[in-house]
Design a protein around this motif. Structure first.
Motif, mmCIF file in Angstrom:
data_model
loop_
_atom_site.group_PDB
_atom_site.id
_atom_site.type_symbol
_atom_site.label_atom_id
_atom_site.label_comp_id
_atom_site.label_asym_id
_atom_site.label_seq_id
_atom_site.Cartn_x
_atom_site.Cartn_y
_atom_site.Cartn_z
ATOM 1 N N LYS A 1 0.888 -1.221 0.007
ATOM 2 C CA LYS A 1 0.233 -0.054 0.068
ATOM 3 C C LYS A 1 0.921 1.316 0.191
ATOM 4 C CE LYS A 1 -3.901 -2.082 2.761
ATOM 5 N NZ LYS A 1 -4.765 -1.729 3.839
ATOM 6 N N THR B 1 -5.672 10.805 1.627
ATOM 7 C CA THR B 1 -5.625 9.394 1.051
ATOM 8 C C THR B 1 -4.874 9.312 -0.371
ATOM 9 O OG1 THR B 1 -7.597 8.726 2.175
ATOM 10 C CG2 THR B 1 -6.569 6.917 1.007
ATOM 11 N N SER C 1 -3.578 6.661 -3.541
ATOM 12 C CA SER C 1 -4.027 5.320 -4.266
ATOM 13 C C SER C 1 -3.203 5.233 -5.179
ATOM 14 C CB SER C 1 -5.455 5.391 -4.364
ATOM 15 O OG SER C 1 -5.713 4.484 -5.324
ATOM 16 N N GLN D 1 -4.538 -0.301 -4.412
ATOM 17 C CA GLN D 1 -4.549 0.026 -2.930
ATOM 18 C C GLN D 1 -4.601 1.351 -2.546
ATOM 19 O OE1 GLN D 1 -2.941 -3.480 -0.754
ATOM 20 N NE2 GLN D 1 -1.555 -3.933 -2.582
ATOM 21 N N GLU D 2 -5.147 1.454 -1.440
ATOM 22 C CA GLU D 2 -5.030 2.754 -0.595
ATOM 23 C C GLU D 2 -4.474 2.788 0.528
ATOM 24 O OE1 GLU D 2 -9.135 4.902 -1.699
ATOM 25 O OE2 GLU D 2 -9.258 4.418 0.588
ATOM 26 N N ASN E 1 -10.542 -3.106 -8.614
ATOM 27 C CA ASN E 1 -10.523 -1.501 -8.469
ATOM 28 C C ASN E 1 -11.476 -0.887 -9.525
ATOM 29 O OD1 ASN E 1 -9.253 0.166 -6.549
ATOM 30 N ND2 ASN E 1 -7.922 0.738 -8.368
ATOM 31 N N THR F 1 -13.439 4.873 -0.591
ATOM 32 C CA THR F 1 -12.344 5.902 -0.298
ATOM 33 C C THR F 1 -12.948 6.949 0.971
ATOM 34 O OG1 THR F 1 -12.865 7.346 -2.190
ATOM 35 C CG2 THR F 1 -11.315 5.606 -2.407
#
Length: 1426
Positions: free
Chosen positions: A108, A198, A200, A204-205, A449, A482
């Motif tokens: 991540k 956040t 990304s 993945q985040e 995703n 998210t």
């Protein structure tokens, strides 16, 4: 083509979509045990080293990975798979397999810090980078890394914020990112911005990090006093140092920028001092105050910023020194209070002590004067404690500004203070999802995703209590969300396993004890390319303001294709729309090619409607369509403009509520009829609030009126600000000022009476007629009178000097019966200012009543009234009712009716009318007068016959049941009677479709008649007997035509009858009347008898064939003799006249071989001469210029004019026509005479005795040959002799009728019918229905050819002479077959002229075999054969 994608980790067996499988097309023609197997293999592939990595199972086609693949060496493989049978007949099939090698993304992204602190100056421009310290010396660096990528390389991560995305953004590339400003911030509005960020990598985040950005204050606010100026009174007994007033200024800045310093700039004269920190002004030491002194202190409030940035403001304090007294008002310790209160504060909590002090120690009363309309706070009137009275809600109201007063009860003993209350937040609201975002989402299968959709929730709370965080309550292994609410697939989805998910999204706020809310999303997994793109809306409607520049995007179109790999493109399908609009083929953004102008559209709605389509550029399905409607919005281009900058008005000091003072007017130049052009008015309540409380302006008219009953001081001038605004978008407005002066009472005149009630005025009063005089007086003023209301139509005028009210325009009682005028008296001083000042005393009411005059003539409801009367109607039977209306009233609208009827016969009028009801009734009997009609006039005169008159036409047609139809319905007759007018109106409309202007008349309404002879009755059903009058012919429409008109539309008629006949009510049938139906049955019965006799005759003929041959030979001989006789008669000379025409002449009826009526000078048709042609009035329906003949009784030749359509006849029974048949008597002179029986007939018999004679001119020999008549014998008709042995016809004339019995013409064998036999013949007439025709005018008899040219004489003839000198007449016989009544009617109205009937003169008949009837009374009746 098949696809396989996977990471370099061990993934055996490899998942291939769709699964590798081959199907043998011949499998169904072989039993399962004999079907061959299928072998799979990899035939070829690229790169060439693919065998090192992949292996395929020979029978299951399972693909396995032999060793890990280095993605730096190979990114994809393309293989060709072969499938073949294992029975020696391979018949191979091939398929392509595409394998994509993905990066092994197992790490991540992450931030190097868990929290970030940033700083920004509130005056910073857009684009400024957030700093990492208060001194703003270095930018805030955000470092984010991904262990899947080398630290020296840009990881190509996407950073997004969960909140405040309109204020801040982050740079999109690089290892180090920076936050920048998107729009200016204001510290006074919000000082701290907290959000999460956040990162990304597409799969993945990262874990969210918190970012706090503090807004640093800039000196952008000046200190502000609450008032522009202050007024205060002090007293000479105040001591030095005692406070005068405390000034308070507010600066929204913080720190030194918000720290305020006070100073007196000028005006204190050294007598006053101010505390620079608190703003309290006190009396300077050693100062002695003098009564009457006044001071104007200029005070400045400055903040403590550096001199270059310092801001300040000033105010003026006016101080007046008064002598010592006990009337100084209470004083608050400070004029401004500020406090913060939590919205969770309990009710009843004390918030502030507002206690004031009074120098005299008087009791103080505290009140909240303004700022608390909902009474949220309670202020103790005695103690000044401010407490909370109702719950607070920061989300609805976050600030209160209270104006508090303290009063000691004296007129000037009140002071005020301001309390600013700020409501602070508590976490009392949960997150609320945006319900306008779509909740039905879709995602393609086999795509990790993948963006599924987005949710958005907001929290009304402030700070962390309003920060929203998202999470998933289910399917966490399949989906992820998210921090900004975007939802993605966490793994690949398989539609074949599951194609629908209900995903629950949970939103929580950032409080320690968070609140939660959930939203359920419907997610659909899409399949392969078998669908067309679908727009999110089937139709789009968008409103576009006019004059937008070209290129402006005004609509975002979106279409979704549920198939995999769909590439949706957009285009405009309607060609005409492409010149105005452009559609981005990729984004669906709809923009303008040219500016739109609302005024260029001619229709009411300026709209464009066109089609757009979305298609898959890679697919084969047809495009999806949507309709786009673009409405061009008219923008508000102009503000209202007042006609004057300043308006003036005057008002009385005691003016009542609603008094009009003046009128303001504003115009808007926007297009008329649009909302932007509609001007409305209102009062500005902010400026001059007291004026706004007593005056108002009408919203639509602009009239300035009093809001309350005034009680103001004279000579006071009020200012009122009026706002004119429109309804456009945006709303535009303008203002003007109205100055209103209150007049002195002495200037306002006073009327002598409050109300004037003059005598009524005649509506015929000429212009200038004086109605009344009103009088008003004022002290030393010239009075001017005017009418202010009630005279909108300008009917009356008033002399503005004398007060005389007179008639100006003609009055009309029928339009207006009374007027209520309001007159006003003003002084000349006021009038010269072009104003009016209504008050209680200078206005009065004038009530004027209009007197009615007879100035309107009656008006009939119809120009022509059409009705009918049955020929068997009794005397004084009702025919129809006329009605005339009159606009006048009283006796002037009371009608008297009378009729104007041309004389019909013997001076009779035929009809009478009830003078005051308009009901027309019969005044004679109409027996035997079917098909006659009467036209006359009805006169209506108002004032009971003494006033004005008008007339209408009346048409009455005589009918009988032959003209009628019976409408049978399944409802009682009472219901039909109740709705008679509506039902007849419906029938009339359908008949008028065929015959314009036709009128339907009701003959009777009764119970339904049925059964044998219609002798039974059913009162649950009804018979409605009607007929219709044709206004073109003035007679009834034929029964058959009436049936055709109604029966063909029966379904439609029943639909319209339904509301009046009730549920289930309808017409059952339309039938002929009872009498007509019974005659038909009798005729059918006669037909059956004739058939039986005919059958018997046939049997007899078959048995007597030899006798028939003999008769045939004899018949031929007889024909030869008759032909010879005819030739002899053709050679006979014509007759000669014998004298003048008598009062009652008849022409003898001739042979049936005649084609028409022939005549000579001395001969006339069988017509009565008593009825002269001039008496045949058109008004009675008997036209002297038209000939009437029954077409079924006579034949015609070309020499005589054929009767036209419209020849009318009527069925009548001879019953009652002959009371006495009379007898034939042989007198002493040897002659035969006929006279009636009965004593009543004795006098008539003496004058009407008829002699029966034989004319030897037409005697026939025994051989049947005619002898040539002697010319001298033709002249002996005045003295006829009777030859008893002559073969002849005998005629009996009674009361204008001729009865004839005919025998065979046998020479020398004449048998005279006895009186007994004649009586039998007359009795037969009682059983016979005879037809009746209208008379043919006598003046048309000369049209035919001469008798010698056209008529063949009969073999023998008998003539008769009357004792009263009737001339000899020659008859001709025409044989006619017996017909039933119905047949006769049909023949006359529908058949052409028949061929001549066969003559019956050649065979012998008995005395009773034939009987004819001639004219009856004064009307011609065609003879009917028995």
């Amino acid at each position: 083509m098949r696809n396989a994608s996977f990471t370099c980790a061990r993934v055996n067996p490899i998942s291939v979509t769709p699964p590798i499988q081959a199907i043998d097309q011949d499998r169904n023609i072989q039993p399962p045990s004999e079907r061959p197997g299928i072998l799979y293999s990899i035939l070829v592939g690229t790169p060439e080293d693919y065998p090192q990595y992949f292996h395929m199972n020979l029978t299951t086609a399972e693909l396995t990975l032999l060793k890990p693949i280095n993605r730096d060496l190979h990114q994809k493989f393309d293989l060709v798979i072969k499938a073949e049978q294992d029975n020696g007949h391979p018949l191979p099939a091939f398929a392509n397999l595409h394998i994509e090698i993905l990066d092994e993304n197992n790490q991540k992204p992450y931030f190097t810090r868990s929290t970030y602190e940033g700083f920004i100056l509130e005056s910073s421009p857009v684009g400024t980078t957030i700093s990492d310290n208060r001194n703003l010396t270095s930018p805030l660096q955000v470092v984010v890394l991904d262990n899947d990528v080398e630290e020296t390389k840009d990881p190509q991560l996407h950073l997004f914020l969960n909140d405040y995305t309109t204020f801040f953004t982050v740079t999109q590339s690089g290892i180090t990112r920076y936050l920048t400003l998107l729009q200016p911030v204001d510290r006074e509005v919000q000082q701290l911005y907290t959000f999460s960020m956040t990162a990304s990598d597409g799969v993945q985040e990262s874990v969210p990090v918190t970012v706090n950005i503090l807004v640093i204050d800039a000196n952008d606010n000046s200190p502000t006093f609450s008032n522009i100026s202050y007024s205060v009174k002090i007293y000479t007994d105040m001591r030095p140092g005692e406070g005068v007033i405390k000034l308070t200024a507010v600066d929204a800045d913080e720190g030194a920028n918000g720290q305020i310093v006070y100073e007196i700039l000028a005006g204190d004269q050294g007598h006053f001092a101010i505390n620079e920190q608190t703003g309290l002004i006190t009396i300077a030491p050693g100062v002695a105050l003098a009564v009457g002194r006044a001071y104007a202190l200029t005070v400045r409030a400055s903040d403590s910023a550096p001199p270059a940035q310092r801001r300040s403001s000033i105010t003026t304090v006016y101080i007046e020194v008064l002598p010592p007294n006990n009337q100084s008002p209470p004083r608050f310790p400070q004029l401004m209070y500020s406090l913060e209160v939590s919205e969770a504060m309990r009710i009843g909590a004390v918030l502030l002590n507002l206690q004031a002090f009074d120098r005299e120690g008087d009791p103080i009363k505290y009140l909240i004067q303004n700022g608390d309309p909902q009474q949220v706070f309670n202020l103790s009137q005695s103690s000044g404690l401010l407490a909370l009275g109702k719950p607070l809600d920061r989300e609805s109201t976050d600030r209160y500004i209270l104006i508090v007063t303290a009063s000691d009860g004296r007129p000037d003993g009140t002071s005020t203070a301001t309390v600013n209350i700020v409501v602070t937040d508590v976490n009392d609201n949960g997150p609320v999802f945006d319900m306008f975002l779509p909740k039905n989402l879709s995602v393609q299968e086999e795509e990790a995703n993948a963006f599924v959709g987005q949710v958005r929730a907001t929290d009304a709370d402030a700070g962390v209590n309003g920060q929203v965080h998202y999470s998933l309550a289910n399917f966490n292994s399949l989906f992820r969300i998210t921090s900004n609410g975007s939802i993605y697939t966490a793994v690949k989805l398989n539609r074949e396993v599951r194609d629908y998910y209900e995903l629950i999204v949970e939103a929580t706020d950032g409080a320690a004890d968070p609140r939660r809310s959930t939203l359920t999303l419907a997610i659909k997994v899409l399949d392969i390319d078998d669908n067309s793109p679908v727009f999110t809306n089937a139709s789009y409607t968008v409103c576009v303001p006019e004059n937008l520049p070209p290129g402006t995007v005004f609509l975002q179109l979106e279409a979704k294709d549920v198939d995999l790999g769909a590439d949706v493109n957009y285009r405009i399908r309607t060609e005409e729309a492409r010149q105005y609009f452009a559609l981005n083929k990729h984004t669906g953004e709809l923009s303008l090619r040219k500016s739109l102008d609302y005024e260029s559209f001619s229709d009411a709605e300026a709209t464009f409607t066109f089609l757009v389509e979305a298609f898959d550029s890679k697919g084969t399905m047809p495009p999806g369509l949507a309709t786009v409607t673009v409405r061009v919005k008219d923008m508000n281009d102009y503000s209202p403009v007042f006609s004057q900058k300043l308006y003036r008005g005057m008002v009385a000091p005691d003016a009542v509520k609603g008094t009009v003072i003046t009128t303001v007017s504003a115009e808007d130049q926007d297009p008329p009829g649009t909302p932007a052009s509609r001007v409305r008015y209102k009062v500005d309540v902010v400026q001059f609030p007291y004026s706004a409380s007593i005056f108002d302006v009408e919203e639509n008219s602009g009239r300035v009126v009093t809001r309350v009953n005034l009680n103001e001081e004279p000579s006071t001038v009020f200012k009122l600000v009026v706002i004119a605004y429109d309804d456009g978008d945006p709303v535009k407005f303008n203002t003007t000022t109205v100055e209103i002066a209150v007049l002195q009472p002495s200037v306002i005149p006073r009327f002598t009476q409050d109300e004037y009630r003059p005598p009524p005025v005649s509506e015929s009063a000429p212009k200038g007629t004086v109605v009344t005089v009103v009088t008003a007086a004022a002290l030393n003023q010239t009075v001017v009178y005017s009418i202010v209301s009630g005279n909108e139509e300008d009917v009356f005028a008033i002399n503005n000097r004398t007060g005389v009210i007179s008639v100006k325009k003609p009055l009309d009682y029928e339009s207006v019966q009374s007027y209520e005028l309001r007159v006003q008296a003003d002084s000349m001083q006021v009038v010269r200012s072009n104003l009016r000042v209504p008050s209680k005393s200078n206005t009065a009411k004038v009530f004027i009543e209009v007197k009615d005059e007879n100035d309107h003539a009656p008006v009939f409801t119809k120009k022509v009234y059409i009705g009918g009367v049955s020929e068997d109607a009794r005397m004084f039977s009702s025919v129809l009712k006329v009605k005339a209306n009159d606009k006048d009233t009283g006796n002037y609208s009371a009608m008297q009716y009378r009729l104007i009827i041309p004389p019909i016969k013997d001076g009779k009028e035929g009809f009478v009318i009830e003078a005051y009801t308009g009901l027309i009734k019969t005044a004679m009997l109409f027996k035997n007068m079917r098909r006659s009609y009467f036209k006359f006039q009805v006169i209506a005169t108002d004032d009971y016959g003494k006033g004005l008159s008008s007339k209408a036409e009346v048409l009455v047609s005589v009918v009988n049941q032959l003209d009628m139809q019976v409408i049978v319905s399944n409802v009682p007759p009472t219901l039909v009677e109740q709705n008679k007018d509506q039902l007849i109106g419906i029938l009339e409309r359908y008949i008028q479709d065929q015959i314009p202007g036709a009128t339907v008349v009701v003959e009777s309404i009764g119970a339904r008649r049925f059964g044998d002879g219609y002798s039974e009755e059913d009162y649950t059903k009804s018979d409605l007997m009607v007929y219709a009058i044709d206004p073109q012919t003035n007679r009834a429409i034929m029964r058959n035509e009436l049936f055709k008109f109604l029966d063909g539309k029966l379904l439609d008629i029943n639909k319209e009858f339904q509301p009046y006949l009730g549920q289930g009510g309808r017409i059952l049938e339309i039938r002929t009347p009872d009498v007509v139906a019974n005659v038909k049955k009798q005729a059918q019965a006669v037909g059956y008898t004739e058939g039986a006799l005919l059958a018997l005759a046939v049997i007899i003929i078959l048995c007597c064939m030899p006798a028939i041959l003999i008769v045939m030979v004899s018949y031929r001989q007889r024909q030869a003799e008759c032909a010879k006789t005819a030739r002899i008669q053709m050679a006979l000379p014509a007759g000669k006249p014998t004298g003048a025409v008598a009062n009652n002449l008849y022409e003898e009826l001739g042979d049936s071989t005649m084609r028409g009526y022939a005549q000579q000078e001395q001969q006339q048709l069988l017509r009565p001469s008593l009825l002269r042609p001039e008496e045949l009035s058109m008004e009675s329906g008997i036209d002297p210029g038209q000939e009437y003949y029954g077409q079924d009784y006579y034949s015609y030749e070309h020499g005589y004019e054929l009767p036209q359509y419209g020849s009318r006849r009527r069925l009548l029974s001879p019953s009652g026509m002959y009371d006495e048949y009379g007898e034939v008597v042989v007198e002493s002179d040897g002659g035969y005479y006929y006279s009636p029986h009965g004593p009543a007939a004795e006098e008539w018999a003496k004058k009407k005795r008829i002699k029966l004679v034989v004319d030897p001119e037409y005697e026939t020999s025994s051989t049947g040959e005619e002898s040539a008549p002697d010319p001298g014998q033709r002249n002996r008709l005045s003295n006829p002799s009777f030859q008893p042995n002559g073969s002849s016809n005998i005629y009996v004339a009674q009361n204008g009728s001729v009865v004839r019995t005919r025998r065979a013409c046998l020479g020398n064998n004449l048998k005279v019918t006895s009186p007994v036999r004649l009586g039998k013949q007359f009795k037969k007439l009682d059983k016979l229905a005879v037809t009746h025709e209208e008379s043919v005018p006598l003046n048309t008899l000369s049209k035919g050819p001469s008798l010698s040219d056209k008529m063949n004489s009969r073999p023998c003839s008998v003539s008769f002479s009357s004792t009263i000198g009737a001339e000899n007449v020659v008859t001709k016989a025409g044989a006619a077959k017996l017909k039933s009544t119905d047949e006769q009617e049909s023949v006359v109205d529908h058949e052409e002229v028949k061929e001549p009937l066969e003559s019956h003169s050649e065979h012998t008949q008995s005395d009773e075999e034939e009987l004819w009837m001639g004219p009856w009374n004064n009307l011609h009746i065609p003879m009917t054969k028995l």
